[in-house]
Design an enzyme around this catalytic site. Sequence first.
Site, PDB file in Angstrom:
ATOM      1  N   ASN A   1      -3.844   8.943   4.027  1.00  0.00           N
ATOM      2  CA  ASN A   1      -2.737   8.281   4.703  1.00  0.00           C
ATOM      3  C   ASN A   1      -2.864   8.400   6.217  1.00  0.00           C
ATOM      4  O   ASN A   1      -3.257   7.449   6.892  1.00  0.00           O
ATOM      5  CB  ASN A   1      -1.417   8.862   4.204  1.00  0.00           C
ATOM      6  CG  ASN A   1      -1.225   8.641   2.713  1.00  0.00           C
ATOM      7  OD1 ASN A   1      -1.568   7.599   2.177  1.00  0.00           O
ATOM      8  ND2 ASN A   1      -0.677   9.634   2.027  1.00  0.00           N
TER       9      ASN A   1
ATOM     10  N   HIS B   1       0.505   4.155  -2.784  1.00  0.00           N
ATOM     11  CA  HIS B   1       0.180   5.537  -2.428  1.00  0.00           C
ATOM     12  C   HIS B   1       1.293   6.503  -2.827  1.00  0.00           C
ATOM     13  O   HIS B   1       1.035   7.672  -3.102  1.00  0.00           O
ATOM     14  CB  HIS B   1      -0.114   5.648  -0.929  1.00  0.00           C
ATOM     15  CG  HIS B   1      -1.494   5.195  -0.566  1.00  0.00           C
ATOM     16  ND1 HIS B   1      -2.249   5.784   0.428  1.00  0.00           N
ATOM     17  CD2 HIS B   1      -2.283   4.222  -1.090  1.00  0.00           C
ATOM     18  CE1 HIS B   1      -3.425   5.186   0.515  1.00  0.00           C
ATOM     19  NE2 HIS B   1      -3.463   4.225  -0.399  1.00  0.00           N
ATOM     20  N   ASP B   2       2.517   6.014  -2.859  1.00  0.00           N
ATOM     21  CA  ASP B   2       3.618   6.858  -3.315  1.00  0.00           C
ATOM     22  C   ASP B   2       3.460   7.180  -4.794  1.00  0.00           C
ATOM     23  O   ASP B   2       3.737   8.306  -5.233  1.00  0.00           O
ATOM     24  CB  ASP B   2       4.954   6.143  -3.074  1.00  0.00           C
ATOM     25  CG  ASP B   2       6.154   7.003  -3.449  1.00  0.00           C
ATOM     26  OD1 ASP B   2       6.187   8.186  -3.058  1.00  0.00           O
ATOM     27  OD2 ASP B   2       7.064   6.490  -4.130  1.00  0.00           O
TER      28      ASP B   2
ATOM     29  N   HIS C   1      -6.211  -6.363  -2.446  1.00  0.00           N
ATOM     30  CA  HIS C   1      -7.091  -6.287  -1.278  1.00  0.00           C
ATOM     31  C   HIS C   1      -7.377  -7.657  -0.679  1.00  0.00           C
ATOM     32  O   HIS C   1      -8.111  -7.766   0.294  1.00  0.00           O
ATOM     33  CB  HIS C   1      -8.409  -5.594  -1.646  1.00  0.00           C
ATOM     34  CG  HIS C   1      -8.276  -4.120  -1.812  1.00  0.00           C
ATOM     35  ND1 HIS C   1      -9.315  -3.308  -2.236  1.00  0.00           N
ATOM     36  CD2 HIS C   1      -7.218  -3.285  -1.617  1.00  0.00           C
ATOM     37  CE1 HIS C   1      -8.896  -2.055  -2.300  1.00  0.00           C
ATOM     38  NE2 HIS C   1      -7.638  -2.014  -1.929  1.00  0.00           N
TER      39      HIS C   1
ATOM     40  N   ASP D   1      -4.037 -14.845  -2.610  1.00  0.00           N
ATOM     41  CA  ASP D   1      -4.848 -15.821  -3.329  1.00  0.00           C
ATOM     42  C   ASP D   1      -6.016 -15.103  -3.988  1.00  0.00           C
ATOM     43  O   ASP D   1      -6.284 -13.935  -3.699  1.00  0.00           O
ATOM     44  CB  ASP D   1      -5.321 -16.943  -2.402  1.00  0.00           C
ATOM     45  CG  ASP D   1      -6.197 -16.432  -1.257  1.00  0.00           C
ATOM     46  OD1 ASP D   1      -7.001 -15.500  -1.472  1.00  0.00           O
ATOM     47  OD2 ASP D   1      -6.096 -16.969  -0.145  1.00  0.00           O
TER      48      ASP D   1
ATOM     49  N   SER E   1       8.366  10.145  -2.151  1.00  0.00           N
ATOM     50  CA  SER E   1       7.944  11.345  -1.416  1.00  0.00           C
ATOM     51  C   SER E   1       6.965  11.041  -0.288  1.00  0.00           C
ATOM     52  O   SER E   1       6.794  11.859   0.618  1.00  0.00           O
ATOM     53  CB  SER E   1       7.339  12.376  -2.376  1.00  0.00           C
ATOM     54  OG  SER E   1       6.325  11.798  -3.171  1.00  0.00           O
TER      55      SER E   1
ATOM     56  N   GLY F   1       5.582  11.030  -9.061  1.00  0.00           N
ATOM     57  CA  GLY F   1       4.955   9.721  -9.043  1.00  0.00           C
ATOM     58  C   GLY F   1       5.651   8.840  -8.030  1.00  0.00           C
ATOM     59  O   GLY F   1       5.685   9.143  -6.848  1.00  0.00           O
TER      60      GLY F   1
ATOM     61  N   ARG G   1       0.830  -1.213   0.000  1.00  0.00           N
ATOM     62  CA  ARG G   1       0.000   0.000   0.000  1.00  0.00           C
ATOM     63  C   ARG G   1       0.859   1.255   0.000  1.00  0.00           C
ATOM     64  O   ARG G   1       0.540   2.251  -0.663  1.00  0.00           O
ATOM     65  CB  ARG G   1      -0.918  -0.016   1.222  1.00  0.00           C
ATOM     66  CG  ARG G   1      -1.887   1.168   1.320  1.00  0.00           C
ATOM     67  CD  ARG G   1      -2.877   0.940   2.436  1.00  0.00           C
ATOM     68  NE  ARG G   1      -3.837   2.027   2.540  1.00  0.00           N
ATOM     69  CZ  ARG G   1      -3.721   3.049   3.380  1.00  0.00           C
ATOM     70  NH1 ARG G   1      -2.674   3.133   4.181  1.00  0.00           N
ATOM     71  NH2 ARG G   1      -4.639   3.996   3.416  1.00  0.00           N
TER      72      ARG G   1
ATOM     73  N   ASP H   1       8.339   8.312  -6.380  1.00  0.00           N
ATOM     74  CA  ASP H   1       9.584   9.040  -6.088  1.00  0.00           C
ATOM     75  C   ASP H   1       9.958   9.048  -4.612  1.00  0.00           C
ATOM     76  O   ASP H   1      10.802   9.835  -4.190  1.00  0.00           O
ATOM     77  CB  ASP H   1       9.487  10.486  -6.604  1.00  0.00           C
ATOM     78  CG  ASP H   1       8.428  11.300  -5.873  1.00  0.00           C
ATOM     79  OD1 ASP H   1       7.654  10.707  -5.080  1.00  0.00           O
ATOM     80  OD2 ASP H   1       8.362  12.525  -6.082  1.00  0.00           O
TER      81      ASP H   1
END
Length: 332
Positions: A99, A64-65, A197, A260, A81, A77, A60, A79
């Site tokens: 976040n 999210h990065d 997920h 799975d 950050s 993108g 995740r 990177d």
Amino acid sequence: MTELTLIATILILFLSYNHTEAALQVGFYRDKCPSAETIIRNEVAKAFVDNRGIAPGLVRLHFHDCFVRYRVFLCQGCDGSILIDSTSTNQAEKDGPPNGITLRGLEVIDNAKAKLEATCKGTVSCADILAYAARDSIVITGGLYWDVPAGRRDGRISKAAETSDIPAPFLQLGEITQSFANKNLSQHDMVALLGAHTIGRSHCSSFADRLYNFSSTGRQDPSLNPPFAQLLKQQCPRNSQGGVSQTDVVFMNQSPFTMDPSYYGNLFQHNGLFTSDQTLLDSQETTRQIAFYATQGLAWQADFVQAMIKMSQIQVLTGTEGEIHANCRKIN
């Protein structure tokens, strides 16, 4: 062509050329830091022994990065950050609305970075550590291995406001498809990636509206399987203010530590946790893809790998762009 248009065209061509010349490549650290991948893999494995939830947390974190908002002439993108701490003058990505308190695995990246700096100082970017750690997390939970194209550089900008492009759990099919399309990811890529997920957990606050406030009448989301909704209500009870605890969590799946295809089977039972999960059944094309993945787990994992490789190259910094952070939590 006006002078301004000509300048803009030249700049775009220059940026394109720069990225082409300094493209990511498999084995990027083979000569620069031969032990890099081993060091990162060992840190992920060590953390997983103590807390198996670290693996989905690292996946995740990488996602999210990569999904921060795009700005013209500003590559932001994959990177690294998301790892930068907020300061008194800047609220960073890790403290943005999607976040906040939900990020996990930051200490794994810190530990790997410290060892890499001791082994080959100023060589391995935090952005690449994230990409490798996400791959290793998938493998350690039973997913397929893949070679990670590397050579990312770290960004110098991290702003909470730029996290608005991270797909929200309440999005409908058209909205979430567009969110991925904005990052040059197809709907097919999206359905494959959302299979992540199948591992991990979620805060109750991410789907509580489906249980208690779906409409003006306060009913629960009719697309939720009633027994599943009742189970979720037991795990996410309302508090005295009518909401749910910001710290209560539930597992995403009945096998939350194994990559799975059960996630896809759950959707047909209307046991998708988020609206953005269950809405995948809202088109014939995505429904066919889900049905295929539900019975062909290896095919899903192969598609997942290809989509992860594609996602990990969103707006990367390469060559002389950005920098190599000495500490992933701050800009040099």
